[in-house]
Design a protein around this motif. Structure first.
Motif, PDB file in Angstrom:
ATOM      1  N   HIS A   1       0.829  -1.211   0.000  1.00 40.82           N
ATOM      2  CA  HIS A   1       0.000   0.000   0.000  1.00 40.82           C
ATOM      3  C   HIS A   1       0.862   1.259   0.000  1.00 40.82           C
ATOM      4  O   HIS A   1       0.573   2.235  -0.715  1.00 40.82           O
ATOM      5  N   LEU A   2       1.933   1.241   0.774  1.00 42.93           N
ATOM      6  CA  LEU A   2       2.811   2.417   0.824  1.00 42.93           C
ATOM      7  C   LEU A   2       3.523   2.618  -0.506  1.00 42.93           C
ATOM      8  O   LEU A   2       3.711   3.759  -0.952  1.00 42.93           O
ATOM      9  N   PHE A   3       3.915   1.539  -1.160  1.00 46.88           N
ATOM     10  CA  PHE A   3       4.485   1.665  -2.507  1.00 46.88           C
ATOM     11  C   PHE A   3       3.435   2.232  -3.466  1.00 46.88           C
ATOM     12  O   PHE A   3       3.736   3.126  -4.276  1.00 46.88           O
ATOM     13  N   ASP A   4       2.217   1.713  -3.388  1.00 49.00           N
ATOM     14  CA  ASP A   4       1.153   2.170  -4.299  1.00 49.00           C
ATOM     15  C   ASP A   4       0.918   3.669  -4.188  1.00 49.00           C
ATOM     16  O   ASP A   4       0.648   4.340  -5.191  1.00 49.00           O
ATOM     17  N   LEU A   5       1.014   4.205  -2.970  1.00 53.87           N
ATOM     18  CA  LEU A   5       0.761   5.630  -2.741  1.00 53.87           C
ATOM     19  C   LEU A   5       2.000   6.501  -2.965  1.00 53.87           C
ATOM     20  O   LEU A   5       1.927   7.723  -2.823  1.00 53.87           O
ATOM     21  N   GLY A   6       3.123   5.883  -3.292  1.00 53.34           N
ATOM     22  CA  GLY A   6       4.350   6.653  -3.514  1.00 53.34           C
ATOM     23  C   GLY A   6       4.922   7.254  -2.252  1.00 53.34           C
ATOM     24  O   GLY A   6       5.592   8.289  -2.299  1.00 53.34           O
ATOM     25  N   LEU A   7       4.695   6.580  -1.105  1.00 54.16           N
ATOM     26  CA  LEU A   7       5.158   7.122   0.174  1.00 54.16           C
ATOM     27  C   LEU A   7       6.439   6.469   0.671  1.00 54.16           C
ATOM     28  O   LEU A   7       6.975   6.880   1.701  1.00 54.16           O
TER      29      LEU A   7
ATOM     30  N   ARG B   1       4.109 -12.350  -1.529  1.00 54.40           N
ATOM     31  CA  ARG B   1       5.363 -11.588  -1.631  1.00 54.40           C
ATOM     32  C   ARG B   1       5.133 -10.321  -2.433  1.00 54.40           C
ATOM     33  O   ARG B   1       4.492 -10.332  -3.491  1.00 54.40           O
ATOM     34  N   GLU B   2       5.686  -9.206  -1.924  1.00 51.10           N
ATOM     35  CA  GLU B   2       5.614  -7.908  -2.591  1.00 51.10           C
ATOM     36  C   GLU B   2       6.842  -7.768  -3.492  1.00 51.10           C
ATOM     37  O   GLU B   2       7.975  -7.692  -3.009  1.00 51.10           O
ATOM     38  N   GLY B   3       6.589  -7.741  -4.801  1.00 57.30           N
ATOM     39  CA  GLY B   3       7.688  -7.755  -5.767  1.00 57.30           C
ATOM     40  C   GLY B   3       8.559  -6.513  -5.756  1.00 57.30           C
ATOM     41  O   GLY B   3       9.677  -6.534  -6.267  1.00 57.30           O
ATOM     42  N   ARG B   4       8.067  -5.420  -5.177  1.00 51.58           N
ATOM     43  CA  ARG B   4       8.860  -4.186  -5.152  1.00 51.58           C
ATOM     44  C   ARG B   4       9.757  -4.084  -3.926  1.00 51.58           C
ATOM     45  O   ARG B   4      10.555  -3.147  -3.825  1.00 51.58           O
ATOM     46  N   ALA B   5       9.624  -5.031  -3.005  1.00 53.13           N
ATOM     47  CA  ALA B   5      10.421  -4.978  -1.778  1.00 53.13           C
ATOM     48  C   ALA B   5      11.903  -5.173  -2.058  1.00 53.13           C
ATOM     49  O   ALA B   5      12.294  -5.886  -2.992  1.00 53.13           O
TER      50      ALA B   5
ATOM     51  N   ARG C   1      10.292   4.727  -0.855  1.00 55.28           N
ATOM     52  CA  ARG C   1      11.215   4.359  -1.942  1.00 55.28           C
ATOM     53  C   ARG C   1      11.793   2.976  -1.696  1.00 55.28           C
ATOM     54  O   ARG C   1      12.198   2.275  -2.621  1.00 55.28           O
ATOM     55  N   TRP C   2      11.823   2.561  -0.407  1.00 56.10           N
ATOM     56  CA  TRP C   2      12.480   1.327  -0.003  1.00 56.10           C
ATOM     57  C   TRP C   2      11.487   0.458   0.773  1.00 56.10           C
ATOM     58  O   TRP C   2      10.787   0.959   1.640  1.00 56.10           O
ATOM     59  N   GLY C   3      11.452  -0.836   0.464  1.00 57.64           N
ATOM     60  CA  GLY C   3      10.517  -1.725   1.130  1.00 57.64           C
ATOM     61  C   GLY C   3      11.198  -2.912   1.777  1.00 57.64           C
ATOM     62  O   GLY C   3      12.068  -3.553   1.175  1.00 57.64           O
TER      63      GLY C   3
ATOM     64  N   ASP D   1      17.679 -12.061  13.269  1.00 60.37           N
ATOM     65  CA  ASP D   1      16.799 -12.393  12.147  1.00 60.37           C
ATOM     66  C   ASP D   1      17.617 -12.358  10.865  1.00 60.37           C
ATOM     67  O   ASP D   1      18.548 -11.548  10.717  1.00 60.37           O
ATOM     68  N   VAL D   2      17.237 -13.209   9.918  1.00 65.86           N
ATOM     69  CA  VAL D   2      17.910 -13.276   8.625  1.00 65.86           C
ATOM     70  C   VAL D   2      16.997 -12.673   7.564  1.00 65.86           C
ATOM     71  O   VAL D   2      15.792 -12.958   7.521  1.00 65.86           O
ATOM     72  N   ASN D   3      17.581 -11.829   6.716  1.00 63.82           N
ATOM     73  CA  ASN D   3      16.821 -11.143   5.674  1.00 63.82           C
ATOM     74  C   ASN D   3      17.439 -11.394   4.311  1.00 63.82           C
ATOM     75  O   ASN D   3      18.658 -11.225   4.132  1.00 63.82           O
ATOM     76  N   ASP D   4      16.603 -11.798   3.358  1.00 68.86           N
ATOM     77  CA  ASP D   4      17.061 -11.952   1.984  1.00 68.86           C
ATOM     78  C   ASP D   4      17.184 -10.578   1.331  1.00 68.86           C
ATOM     79  O   ASP D   4      16.290  -9.728   1.482  1.00 68.86           O
ATOM     80  N   VAL D   5      18.275 -10.360   0.613  1.00 68.36           N
ATOM     81  CA  VAL D   5      18.472  -9.126  -0.145  1.00 68.36           C
ATOM     82  C   VAL D   5      17.890  -9.337  -1.538  1.00 68.36           C
ATOM     83  O   VAL D   5      18.434 -10.106  -2.342  1.00 68.36           O
ATOM     84  N   LEU D   6      16.783  -8.682  -1.812  1.00 70.15           N
ATOM     85  CA  LEU D   6      16.078  -8.873  -3.076  1.00 70.15           C
ATOM     86  C   LEU D   6      16.563  -7.929  -4.163  1.00 70.15           C
ATOM     87  O   LEU D   6      16.388  -8.207  -5.355  1.00 70.15           O
ATOM     88  N   LYS D   7      17.140  -6.810  -3.758  1.00 63.30           N
ATOM     89  CA  LYS D   7      17.724  -5.851  -4.692  1.00 63.30           C
ATOM     90  C   LYS D   7      19.074  -5.430  -4.120  1.00 63.30           C
ATOM     91  O   LYS D   7      19.183  -5.140  -2.927  1.00 63.30           O
ATOM     92  N   ALA D   8      20.084  -5.404  -4.983  1.00 59.23           N
ATOM     93  CA  ALA D   8      21.454  -5.179  -4.504  1.00 59.23           C
ATOM     94  C   ALA D   8      21.583  -3.889  -3.714  1.00 59.23           C
ATOM     95  O   ALA D   8      22.313  -3.829  -2.719  1.00 59.23           O
ATOM     96  N   ASP D   9      20.886  -2.855  -4.153  1.00 60.08           N
ATOM     97  CA  ASP D   9      20.895  -1.585  -3.417  1.00 60.08           C
ATOM     98  C   ASP D   9      19.623  -1.512  -2.594  1.00 60.08           C
ATOM     99  O   ASP D   9      18.522  -1.378  -3.127  1.00 60.08           O
ATOM    100  N   TYR D  10      19.761  -1.625  -1.274  1.00 56.01           N
ATOM    101  CA  TYR D  10      18.606  -1.550  -0.382  1.00 56.01           C
ATOM    102  C   TYR D  10      18.699  -0.340   0.550  1.00 56.01           C
ATOM    103  O   TYR D  10      18.094  -0.304   1.609  1.00 56.01           O
ATOM    104  N   GLY D  11      19.501   0.655   0.115  1.00 59.49           N
ATOM    105  CA  GLY D  11      19.636   1.881   0.893  1.00 59.49           C
ATOM    106  C   GLY D  11      20.770   1.845   1.890  1.00 59.49           C
ATOM    107  O   GLY D  11      20.875   2.734   2.740  1.00 59.49           O
TER     108      GLY D  11
END
Length: 302
Positions: free
Chosen positions: A135-141, A156-160, A143-145, A177-187
């Motif tokens: 929802h936050l991605f949809d509203l443009g609020l 799964r949210e494909g933009r995360a 940049r990073w998920g 906790d372990v987190n998968d990096v879905l995009k190389a640049d995550y901020g």
């Protein structure tokens, strides 16, 4: 797929993170108010950077439901989070704000509008379940998920950019906790995949600032009522000077010893005495066989 850790109960140490094959960490900024969460420190930042690990940032208020309290709350928390990032030596590319419960997506919108007012959407990230992040991605609020497996019902949210997995591991004796990096640049501010420019060599003043913040935080944490806080901060300091001092650490330490003592006494954090400052400096600088210069004991530094 690269993975990063998040944790809040202590400091596992960058060498342990690296040795276990993780690309970096996402760390809590110091909260406004009383909390048992062990926040990111300047010493930890230096430790991670010295070992080439990425550092991303997350902020969560002491009240979990804070994100439902509107735009003014979002503005306030974004200003606070920004100040805490800068306090540990980071000019953030992104700060993730946590929605750490099964919130209705519409209830957190105004909070994120407030965060965007302060940081700009380009630096705002959101943590939460599938519906909230989407929802936050949809509203443009955002940049990073950062999506968590919780409250996502297997979707799964494909933009995360990050995905927090189920279950925990132990790293350096700390549950993580372990987190998968879905995009190389995550901020992240450093490490693999970051768009941040490579760090330039530290100037003498920058080095002094980094070590000052590290020792200052060690002294504060040592006086904390949270059990083991001082020991955790001390562990996080290990290796900091080795990573920053370059080829001549002895000269580096000798140059900084006096100015650091004066600055720490001037800060007067929690009634810290000159003797305690000298002890802390001796412990850090002693790694290089350098005795910390004894600060003046007559009166206080203005």
């Amino acid at each position: 797929m690269a993975q990063i850790l998040d944790y809040s109960a202590g400091y596992p140490g960058a060498e342990n993170v690296r040795r276990m094959g993780f690309a970096g960490v996402i760390r809590y900024l110091r909260k406004e108010g009383s909390s048992r969460v062990r926040p990111l420190t300047a010493a930890e930042v230096a430790d991670m950077r010295a070992r080439g690990l990425g550092i991303a940032l997350v902020y969560q208020h002491v009240s979990t439901s804070r994100v439902s309290q509107g735009r003014a709350a979002g503005r306030h928390d974004a200003n606070w989070a920004l100040s805490q990032a800068r306090a540990v030596g980071i000019e953030p590319r992104a700060i993730y704000f946590a929605v750490d419960y099964d919130a209705g997506p519409g209830t957190v919108v105004e909070y994120f509008r407030g965060a965007c007012d302060v940081l700009g959407v380009g630096r705002v990230g959101g943590y939460g379940g599938f519906r909230v992040v989407g929802h936050l991605f949809d509203l443009g609020l955002i940049r990073w998920g950062w999506q968590t497996v919780a409250w996502s019902a297997g979707r799964r949210e494909g933009r995360a950019h990050l995905f927090q997995r189920l279950g925990q591991i132990s790293c350096g004796g700390i549950r993580c906790d372990v987190n998968d990096v879905l995009k190389a640049d995550y901020g992240q501010t450093s490490g693999p995949g970051s768009d941040e420019e490579d760090d330039m060599p530290y100037s003498e003043k920058q080095l002094e600032d980094v070590v000052y913040r590290a020792v200052h935080n060690l002294l504060i944490d040592a006086h904390s009522e949270v059990p083991g806080m001082g020991a955790g901060a001390a562990n996080a300091l290990r290796g900091i000077l080795a990573g920053l001092a370059g080829p001549d650490p002895a000269e580096f330490a000798a140059v900084l010893a006096g100015p650091l003592a004066e600055r720490l006494i001037a800060a007067g954090a929690l009634g810290i005495t000159p003797d305690q400052v000298a002890d802390a400096l001796s412990g850090v600088l002693g790694q290089f066989g350098i005795a910390a210069q004894q600060p003046e004991r007559e009166g206080s530094v203005p």
